[in-house]
Design an enzyme around this catalytic site. Structure first.
Site, mmCIF file in Angstrom:
data_model
loop_
_atom_site.group_PDB
_atom_site.id
_atom_site.type_symbol
_atom_site.label_atom_id
_atom_site.label_comp_id
_atom_site.label_asym_id
_atom_site.label_seq_id
_atom_site.Cartn_x
_atom_site.Cartn_y
_atom_site.Cartn_z
ATOM 1 C CB SER A 243 -1.033 0.318 1.264
ATOM 2 O OG SER A 243 -1.462 1.011 1.705
ATOM 3 C CE1 TYR B 79 -4.128 -1.937 4.924
ATOM 4 C CE2 TYR B 79 -3.230 0.368 4.354
ATOM 5 C CZ TYR B 79 -3.966 -0.845 4.256
ATOM 6 O OH TYR B 79 -3.536 -1.401 2.738
ATOM 7 C CE LYS C 272 -1.820 -4.279 2.883
ATOM 8 N NZ LYS C 272 -2.054 -5.606 2.801
#
Length: 320
Positions: free
Chosen positions: A117, A141, A145
């Site tokens: 991402s 998040y 990643k």
């Protein structure tokens, strides 16, 4: 040759499954259906329902289907919510990835394409992001990643794992009229739902340093994204060298107001968006460069903004 697609019943994963099949690779789907939809899995594609936290299930799936590579799309993808659920995010995205890699090593599966991402960059100091832009994730998040990329890197050193990570910002559109984005947090489904409910969509701030005063972001079509995942898988199969990470970016971006104008045109619902106050932390412009991916992964923007919106709207209406 079979390729396992984790999260293959989801919005992005289901497009990747179709792209792999179009390239002559045989996809197998593993998905726990926490956000995926089983009907998104094409007929004839093997489907295994289960979690990435179940190492035995993964190992058995790899062996039973003769899997030679993995496209790892599964994960907890809600950056904003991850701040309230950090432990869940790390369990799904970090522990899950580590469990997957352990099962792969145990079954001799030595190639993986990782759905990373642009959240790994956080809020970059430059408005055109390259692969070398400093990594400064601002949510669990984004951090998860980046850790996933590190896990691949370290496993590559330890076992010879061949890998690449694909980073992208906002994925929109649809490659088929029944594959839609069901996320409760993404811009397109939120605007569509507002229009279907008879509400007026809102723009947060119109005094940014951009041509029309609204934020500029990177939007890419999901089918274009899927093609590059499949190309990466084929090149890993062929033993070709790939970069450890690629940005799948437009290089240009579009503004929120341009999105709203395209929404009105595609849906046939005339509206003037409400203007609300700025949201804290929203930078004027963030756009990713896609030069390396264009060179190696057949990455290109094959769809106009109106095509992105129109295809997404058609797919969303199929869910009614």
């Amino acid at each position: 040759m079979s390729w396992l697609v984790t999260g293959g019943a989801g919005y992005i994963g289901s497009h990747v499954v179709r792209a792999l099949a179009a390239e002559g690779l045989e996809p197998v789907v593993l998905d726990d259906l926490s956000s995926g939809i089983e009907a998104f899995v094409p007929e004839g594609v093997p489907f295994v329902r289960g979690t990435l936290l179940d190492g035995d299930l993964i190992a058995n799936t790899l062996e039973a289907h003769g899997v030679t590579g993995v496209v790892h799309v599964a994960g907890y993808k809600y950056a904003g919510v991850s701040v309230q659920r950090p432990l869940h995010t790390y369990e799904q995205n970090v522990t899950g990835t580590a469990t997957l890699l352990e099962a792969m090593a145990g079954r001799g599966v030595d190639r993986i394409v990782f759905s990373s991402s642009a959240a790994v960059y956080g809020t970059p100091s430059t408005d055109l992001v390259t692969e070398d832009t400093a990594k400064s994730p601002e949510s669990p998040y984004g951090e998860s990643k980046l850790i996933g990329e590190w896990l691949l890197r370290d496993q590559g050193v330890a076992t010879g794992l061949r890998h690449t990570s694909l980073r992208y910002f906002n994925v929109v559109g649809s490659g088929e009229p029944n594959l839609y984005d069901a996320s409760p947090h993404n811009l397109f489904p939120l605007v569509f739902q507002a229009l279907l409910d008879g509400r007026t969509p809102k723009i947060f701030g119109d005094d940014y340093g951009t041509p029309d005063g609204t934020c500029v972001r990177d939007y890419v079509h999901v089918a274009d994204l899927a093609v590059s995942h499949a190309v990466a898988a084929k090149k890993l199969d062929a033993g070709e060298r790939l970069e450890t990470a690629y940005n799948l970016g437009s290089g240009a971006g579009v503004s929120v107001r341009q999105i709203m104008d395209a929404m009105a045109e595609a849906t046939g619902i005339a509206f003037t968006p409400e203007i609300g106050p700025r949201r804290p932390g929203d930078p004027d412009r963030i756009v990713a460069e896609g030069v390396l991916a264009g060179r190696d992964l057949d990455w290109k923007m094959r769809h106009t903004l109106l095509e992105m919106v129109s295809s997404a709207w058609e797919a969303r209406r199929s869910a009614e």
